[in-house]
Design a protein around this motif. Sequence first.
Motif, PDB file in Angstrom:
ATOM      1  N   THR A  91      -4.542   2.703  -2.443  1.00  0.00           N
ATOM      2  CA  THR A  91      -4.716   3.085  -1.034  1.00  0.00           C
ATOM      3  C   THR A  91      -4.587   4.590  -0.844  1.00  0.00           C
ATOM      4  OG1 THR A  91      -3.710   0.962  -0.521  1.00  0.00           O
ATOM      5  CG2 THR A  91      -4.004   2.489   1.321  1.00  0.00           C
ATOM      6  N   ARG A  92      -3.499   5.155  -1.410  1.00  0.00           N
ATOM      7  CA  ARG A  92      -3.322   6.598  -1.168  1.00  0.00           C
ATOM      8  C   ARG A  92      -4.363   7.424  -1.918  1.00  0.00           C
ATOM      9  NH1 ARG A  92       0.997   5.731  -4.658  1.00  0.00           N
ATOM     10  NH2 ARG A  92       2.217   5.009  -2.906  1.00  0.00           N
ATOM     11  N   THR A  93      -4.830   6.907  -3.062  1.00  0.00           N
ATOM     12  CA  THR A  93      -5.838   7.663  -3.815  1.00  0.00           C
ATOM     13  C   THR A  93      -7.172   7.655  -3.069  1.00  0.00           C
ATOM     14  OG1 THR A  93      -4.712   6.940  -5.824  1.00  0.00           O
ATOM     15  CG2 THR A  93      -6.869   7.942  -6.105  1.00  0.00           C
ATOM     16  N   TYR A 109      -1.301   2.706  -6.513  1.00  0.00           N
ATOM     17  CA  TYR A 109      -2.056   3.947  -6.328  1.00  0.00           C
ATOM     18  C   TYR A 109      -3.327   3.798  -5.458  1.00  0.00           C
ATOM     19  CZ  TYR A 109      -5.001   1.543  -9.519  1.00  0.00           C
ATOM     20  OH  TYR A 109      -5.802   0.575 -10.035  1.00  0.00           O
ATOM     21  N   THR A 112       0.825  -1.224   0.000  1.00  0.00           N
ATOM     22  CA  THR A 112       0.000   0.000   0.000  1.00  0.00           C
ATOM     23  C   THR A 112       0.855   1.268   0.000  1.00  0.00           C
ATOM     24  OG1 THR A 112      -0.186   0.120   2.414  1.00  0.00           O
ATOM     25  CG2 THR A 112      -1.890  -1.153   1.252  1.00  0.00           C
ATOM     26  N   GLU A 113       2.142   1.119   0.327  1.00  0.00           N
ATOM     27  CA  GLU A 113       3.018   2.303   0.353  1.00  0.00           C
ATOM     28  C   GLU A 113       3.908   2.410  -0.879  1.00  0.00           C
ATOM     29  OE1 GLU A 113       4.857   1.933   4.155  1.00  0.00           O
ATOM     30  OE2 GLU A 113       2.942   2.370   5.145  1.00  0.00           O
TER      31      GLU A 113
END
Length: 327
Positions: A64-66, A62, A56-57
């Motif tokens: 998770t952060r999106t 893209y 996820t990092e």
Amino acid sequence: MSTKETSDTDVRLLDLHPPMGDFSEDVLRGLTASEKSLSPKYFYDLRGSRLFDRITELPEYYPTRTELAIMESVMPDIAEQVGPEVSVIEFGSGSGLKTRRLLAGLKDPVSYVPVEISCEHLMAAARLIAAEFPHIEILPVCADFTRPFELPDPERMPLRNLVYFPGSTIGNFSRDEALQLLRVMHNEARPGGVLLIGVDLRKDPEILRRAYNDDAGVTAEFNLNLLRRINRELEADFDLDHFTHKAIWNESESRVEMRLISGKDQSVMVSGTSISFRAGESILTEYSHKYDEAAFGDMSAEAGFEVRSVWKDPDKLFSIQLLNRPV
Ligand code: AVI
């Protein structure tokens, strides 16, 4: 079904004793079928969960952060449309940032009900949330959320239920299973309730190829960890040097397909059964469906929902959708 309520400090667990399934039986069934496959639900042992956190990092991954960025920017809008005094029922035990953002942003939520098959996992996450949100009643339910389950009654009567299913985990289910799961969510939302769901969107296949074949090899390690787990738990002897990770985009099915490819003709022992592989033969380990808005709208309508709002990031990579269950 016999149920049990146990109290742990201020967190009360409703244990519906979900059948855990049989890892060995599932693995042997999958590996002796004409097209070999393994269920993605088995990715998440301790090491697999940690590898997923690293995924996820990754710069290429893209979703998770999106999703979090969309959540940050539209939370006031979500709170307005959902209204006050809801009971939040999360499918999965989220102690993550998205859950915290939701609980902090809603107007006076009365209760939070995380639902998850692993009771241990569930209680650990529920305790963290309880410590952070002392004014919200935390009512964890240990159950298999793919089947209808009983909901606990909060002390304060909610004005409506909000079912929450972030992460685009819906994409990991086949279309039939996804529809069935939406029907369960429709049931748990109850008349007048809503579903807030993260749905990953169709996009340039190159973005998807990179997201599921990252340069650092973390997704490959996550995929191969399934064989490592089978070796450890089922007395198997997969040689990890002779299987490789591969993720491809299947355009007609609108999904990423993850596989493990055998590098040579070989035999592997699993729980006393010999399994043979031809060079190039694959084990299917995961689907990750990507939906366009219309296709997901059709599927949710089939389950009885009406689309209320769809929020996307500026690049239209990911969506958060609010669906109504009519009264
Ligand atoms: C959990 N799920 C939504 C992830 C996905 O993107 O389908 C699992 C994953 N598989 C490979 N990378 C991430």
